[in-house]
Design an enzyme around this catalytic site. Structure first.
Site, PDB file in Angstrom:
ATOM      1  CB  THR A   1     -21.054  -0.460   0.225  1.00 50.56           C
ATOM      2  OG1 THR A   1     -21.425  -1.802   0.592  1.00 50.56           O
ATOM      3  CG2 THR A   1     -22.084   0.114  -0.731  1.00 50.56           C
TER       4      THR A   1
ATOM      5  CB  VAL B   1       0.579  -3.556  -7.021  1.00 51.20           C
ATOM      6  CG1 VAL B   1       0.641  -4.757  -7.943  1.00 51.20           C
ATOM      7  CG2 VAL B   1       0.385  -3.963  -5.575  1.00 51.20           C
TER       8      VAL B   1
ATOM      9  CD  GLN C   1     -12.785   5.344   0.108  1.00 54.41           C
ATOM     10  OE1 GLN C   1     -13.557   5.371  -0.838  1.00 54.41           O
ATOM     11  NE2 GLN C   1     -11.789   4.465   0.189  1.00 54.41           N
TER      12      GLN C   1
ATOM     13  CB  CYS D   1     -21.062   4.662  -1.667  1.00 55.84           C
ATOM     14  SG  CYS D   1     -22.360   4.979  -0.454  1.00 55.84           S
TER      15      CYS D   1
ATOM     16  CD  GLU E   1      -2.607   1.751   0.483  1.00 54.67           C
ATOM     17  OE1 GLU E   1      -3.507   0.973   0.129  1.00 54.67           O
ATOM     18  OE2 GLU E   1      -2.451   2.895  -0.015  1.00 54.67           O
TER      19      GLU E   1
ATOM     20  CB  CYS F   1     -26.551   2.369   0.318  1.00 56.64           C
ATOM     21  SG  CYS F   1     -26.004   3.961  -0.275  1.00 56.64           S
TER      22      CYS F   1
ATOM     23  CG  ASP G   1     -14.966  -0.374  -3.797  1.00 55.22           C
ATOM     24  OD1 ASP G   1     -15.907  -1.012  -3.288  1.00 55.22           O
ATOM     25  OD2 ASP G   1     -14.645   0.787  -3.443  1.00 55.22           O
TER      26      ASP G   1
ATOM     27  CB  ALA H   1     -22.151  -2.256   4.246  1.00 55.48           C
TER      28      ALA H   1
HETATM   29  P1  FAD Z   1     -10.442   1.088  -0.848  1.00 50.17           P
HETATM   30  O1  FAD Z   1     -10.844   1.184   0.585  1.00 50.17           O
HETATM   31  O2  FAD Z   1     -10.665   2.269  -1.706  1.00 50.17           O
HETATM   32  O3  FAD Z   1      -8.910   0.671  -0.867  1.00 50.17           O
HETATM   33  C1  FAD Z   1      -8.147   0.483  -2.034  1.00 50.17           C
HETATM   34  C2  FAD Z   1      -6.689   0.671  -1.652  1.00 50.17           C
HETATM   35  O4  FAD Z   1      -5.847   0.229  -2.714  1.00 50.17           O
HETATM   36  C3  FAD Z   1      -6.319   2.128  -1.386  1.00 50.17           C
HETATM   37  O5  FAD Z   1      -5.762   2.250  -0.101  1.00 50.17           O
HETATM   38  C4  FAD Z   1      -5.337   2.480  -2.486  1.00 50.17           C
HETATM   39  O6  FAD Z   1      -4.329   3.378  -2.049  1.00 50.17           O
HETATM   40  C5  FAD Z   1      -4.751   1.114  -2.802  1.00 50.17           C
HETATM   41  N1  FAD Z   1      -4.187   1.022  -4.154  1.00 50.17           N
HETATM   42  C6  FAD Z   1      -4.698   1.460  -5.320  1.00 50.17           C
HETATM   43  N2  FAD Z   1      -3.858   1.175  -6.343  1.00 50.17           N
HETATM   44  C7  FAD Z   1      -2.803   0.532  -5.797  1.00 50.17           C
HETATM   45  C8  FAD Z   1      -1.615  -0.035  -6.326  1.00 50.17           C
HETATM   46  N3  FAD Z   1      -1.328   0.006  -7.638  1.00 50.17           N
HETATM   47  N4  FAD Z   1      -0.761  -0.635  -5.473  1.00 50.17           N
HETATM   48  C9  FAD Z   1      -1.028  -0.704  -4.150  1.00 50.17           C
HETATM   49  N5  FAD Z   1      -2.134  -0.186  -3.586  1.00 50.17           N
HETATM   50  C10 FAD Z   1      -3.001   0.432  -4.409  1.00 50.17           C
HETATM   51  N6  FAD Z   1     -19.534   2.410   1.994  1.00 50.17           N
HETATM   52  C11 FAD Z   1     -20.440   2.048   2.948  1.00 50.17           C
HETATM   53  O7  FAD Z   1     -20.498   0.882   3.297  1.00 50.17           O
HETATM   54  N7  FAD Z   1     -21.290   2.948   3.519  1.00 50.17           N
HETATM   55  C12 FAD Z   1     -21.262   4.252   3.170  1.00 50.17           C
HETATM   56  O8  FAD Z   1     -22.022   5.050   3.714  1.00 50.17           O
HETATM   57  C13 FAD Z   1     -20.320   4.686   2.175  1.00 50.17           C
HETATM   58  N8  FAD Z   1     -20.259   5.976   1.781  1.00 50.17           N
HETATM   59  C14 FAD Z   1     -19.297   6.380   0.899  1.00 50.17           C
HETATM   60  C15 FAD Z   1     -19.236   7.716   0.569  1.00 50.17           C
HETATM   61  C16 FAD Z   1     -18.253   8.181  -0.287  1.00 50.17           C
HETATM   62  C17 FAD Z   1     -18.208   9.640  -0.625  1.00 50.17           C
HETATM   63  C18 FAD Z   1     -17.295   7.272  -0.817  1.00 50.17           C
HETATM   64  C19 FAD Z   1     -16.194   7.766  -1.704  1.00 50.17           C
HETATM   65  C20 FAD Z   1     -17.376   5.921  -0.507  1.00 50.17           C
HETATM   66  C21 FAD Z   1     -18.377   5.457   0.345  1.00 50.17           C
HETATM   67  N9  FAD Z   1     -18.500   4.100   0.678  1.00 50.17           N
HETATM   68  C22 FAD Z   1     -19.449   3.707   1.609  1.00 50.17           C
HETATM   69  C23 FAD Z   1     -17.738   3.074  -0.072  1.00 50.17           C
HETATM   70  C24 FAD Z   1     -16.543   2.486   0.664  1.00 50.17           C
HETATM   71  O9  FAD Z   1     -15.697   3.500   1.142  1.00 50.17           O
HETATM   72  C25 FAD Z   1     -15.779   1.571  -0.295  1.00 50.17           C
HETATM   73  O10 FAD Z   1     -16.675   0.694  -0.929  1.00 50.17           O
HETATM   74  C26 FAD Z   1     -14.718   0.744   0.426  1.00 50.17           C
HETATM   75  O11 FAD Z   1     -13.748   1.587   0.981  1.00 50.17           O
HETATM   76  C27 FAD Z   1     -14.086  -0.274  -0.524  1.00 50.17           C
HETATM   77  O12 FAD Z   1     -12.966  -0.896   0.045  1.00 50.17           O
HETATM   78  P2  FAD Z   1     -11.805  -1.455  -0.874  1.00 50.17           P
HETATM   79  O13 FAD Z   1     -10.797  -2.074   0.037  1.00 50.17           O
HETATM   80  O14 FAD Z   1     -12.346  -2.255  -1.971  1.00 50.17           O
HETATM   81  O15 FAD Z   1     -11.189  -0.132  -1.556  1.00 50.17           O
HETATM   82  C1  UQ1 Z   2     -21.478  -1.866   7.783  1.00 45.80           C
HETATM   83  O1  UQ1 Z   2     -21.208  -2.980   8.242  1.00 45.80           O
HETATM   84  C2  UQ1 Z   2     -20.424  -1.002   7.394  1.00 45.80           C
HETATM   85  O2  UQ1 Z   2     -19.126  -1.396   7.526  1.00 45.80           O
HETATM   86  C3  UQ1 Z   2     -18.560  -1.175   8.777  1.00 45.80           C
HETATM   87  C4  UQ1 Z   2     -20.712   0.236   6.838  1.00 45.80           C
HETATM   88  O3  UQ1 Z   2     -19.695   0.965   6.344  1.00 45.80           O
HETATM   89  C5  UQ1 Z   2     -19.438   2.151   6.860  1.00 45.80           C
HETATM   90  C6  UQ1 Z   2     -22.079   0.691   6.706  1.00 45.80           C
HETATM   91  O4  UQ1 Z   2     -22.335   1.803   6.233  1.00 45.80           O
HETATM   92  C7  UQ1 Z   2     -23.144  -0.191   7.139  1.00 45.80           C
HETATM   93  C8  UQ1 Z   2     -24.554   0.300   7.013  1.00 45.80           C
HETATM   94  C9  UQ1 Z   2     -22.841  -1.449   7.651  1.00 45.80           C
HETATM   95  C10 UQ1 Z   2     -23.945  -2.406   8.051  1.00 45.80           C
HETATM   96  C11 UQ1 Z   2     -24.108  -2.482   9.533  1.00 45.80           C
HETATM   97  C12 UQ1 Z   2     -25.263  -2.445  10.203  1.00 45.80           C
HETATM   98  C13 UQ1 Z   2     -25.227  -2.526  11.696  1.00 45.80           C
HETATM   99  C14 UQ1 Z   2     -26.579  -2.337   9.556  1.00 45.80           C
END
Ligand code: FAD
Ligand code: UQ1
Length: 412
Positions: free
Chosen positions: A307, A78, A43, A163, A35, A341, A298, A309
């Protein structure tokens, strides 16, 4: 050392969560995480940062502080993944080999695909913001604070996004803020979405349509942002149902949800599907062609809404899948696509959407979650951050599944 039993790519939500779980299974010395970022961000709170209800600093912690102790942090990007030789190349020149690979690289934002969008330093001047990145989220709040009169325009791109509710959450918050500050009568609130619907699940979409009607918000479906003319404060949208037809909207504030896509290093590898997403089995999260490779979050092609969640629910399934693969047994527990969400509809209300692959509701609480509720806002703003930092990232929170069953005991 350049060989690890488990190599995790990405130290975001999914990567840190899985490294904590893999440390428990294999011992810290057998796990490494690649990372590049010095900071780890929660986020989901950016929705409230963009609306001026939380500080950006509250959303981030040093990556070093969330890395499970003893796990090796390779602070680099990476560059190349070679699943045929079980190796990964990094930007700092390392070649790391692995027995098991967990890919958690998230997705890529593509602001550059919107013609004319100015450099981020100029966004305040041009009244543009986006809750989708750490560099742009505070600009949303600036644009909202500086709003005088005119159109507040919100966009949703023609790609998968993370999201999917977030592009409209900030719109409801903007509407509430303008009302609170007496500017609502001078504002026209416009939601231009590429989607053919307001939300993918009918029960929640019905509730949201009721809200936009009551709050006099204009929704235009199948409108895709293709160009910004910052000097004129104009945003250009194409009508996705009538190719070639465009429409110009003047704006006093523009919230951009950028096009998104797979990260290039996944897309360029043999781990990708045709669209570039990590090609995993939707029930077990094991890669379809490389059995010692797994994916979470993602970056994957899991056909559910992307998300945190969903990552929580996926993490407990993936933990189980890896245990089974280790013993040469068949994975048994299946991911149902659970995602959630919290649709923020004002500064003190949330509709908590929860559903699976088939669009069936998976509501945790035995109440109608499509209603705007203060309790759910409290959860989103004050409970979820703790659940994230103390539960999920430590590998202790695998989603609300088990609690849902308890909460619904004796109820239909
Ligand atoms: P990420 O957490 O984005 O992590 C990916 C990582 O990979 C990053 O740290 C990045 O630096 C790293 N990376 C990228 N390319 C490389 C590379 N080449 N080499 C090494 N590392 C690299 N989710 C919810 O559940 N509830 C919500 O209310 C919600 N609201 C949101 C609101 C906003 C505005 C946003 C932007 C997102 C929201 N989300 C929400 C979504 C949630 O944040 C993401 O779905 C979640 O963080 C996904 O996790 P991940 O590990 O797949 O990706
Ligand atoms: C959740 O588990 C989670 O991850 C910690 C979120 O991300 C921030 C969420 O937004 C939500 C809604 C959940 C689901 C958890 C409950 C208790 C409904």
């Amino acid at each position: 050392k350049d060989h690890y039993k488990v190599l995790v790519l990405g130290g975001g939500t999914g990567g840190i969560t899985m490294s904590a779980r893999m440390k428990r299974k294999f011992g810290a010395e057998n796990v490494a995480v690649v990372e590049p970022s010095e900071m780890h961000y929660y986020q989901p709170i950016w929705t409230l940062v963009g609306a001026g209800a939380k500080n950006l600093s509250s959303s981030g912690r040093p990556t070093a502080s969330v890395m499970p102790s003893g796990v090796r942090w390779v602070k680099s990007k990476v560059q190349e993944i070679n699943p045929d030789t079980n190796t990964v190349h990094t930007d700092n020149g390392m070649k790391i080999s692995y027995e098991y690979l967990i890919v958690a690289l998230g997705l890529q934002l593509h602001f550059e695909k919107i013609k004319g969008l100015p450099d981020i330093e100029d966004w305040v001047k041009f009244k543009i913001g986006s809750n989708y990145s750490v560099q742009t989220v505070e600009k949303t709040w600036k644009a909202l604070e500086n709003f005088r009169e005119g159109n507040a325009v919100f966009t949703f791109p023609n790609t998968p996004v993370k999201c999917a509710g977030a592009p409209q959450k900030i719109m409801y918050l903007t509407e509430a803020y303008l009302r609170k500050t007496g500017k609502r009568t001078k504002a026209n609130i416009v939601y231009n979405t590429s989607m053919p619907v307001l939300f993918g699940i009918k029960k929640y979409a019905d509730a949201l349509w009721e809200i936009v009607k009551n709050r006099n918000i204009q929704v235009n479906l199948r409108h895709n942002l293709i160009e910004v003319r910052p000097e004129k404060q104009q945003a250009v949208f194409e009508n996705l149902d009538k190719p070639g037809e465009t429409k110009v909207f003047e704006y006093e504030m523009l919230h951009v949800t950028p096009p998104m896509g797979p990260v290039s290093v996944v897309r360029a590898s043999s781990l990708a599907d045709e669209a570039g997403w990590l090609d995993v089995n939707k029930e077990t999260l094991q890669h379809k062609r490389y059995p010692n490779v797994f994916g979470i979050g993602d970056c994957t092609n899991l056909p559910t809404s992307k998300t945190g969640a969903a990552v929580a629910a996926q993490s407990s399934i993936l933990d189980r899948t890896i245990s089974k693969v280790l013993k040469n047994e068949k994975p048994d527990r299946k991911y149902d696509g659970y995602t959630s969400c919290p649709l923020v509809t004002s500064y003190n209300t949330v509709i908590l959407a929860e559903f699976d692959y088939d669009g069936h509701l998976l509501e945790t609480f035995p109440i109608d979650q499509s209603k705007e509720r203060r309790t759910m806002f409290f959860m989103k703003a004050h409970v979820m951050p703790h659940l994230y930092w103390q539960g999920l990232l430590k590998g202790l929170w695998g989603g609300p599944g088990p609690y849902r069953k308890i909460m619904h005991l004796g109820m239909k």
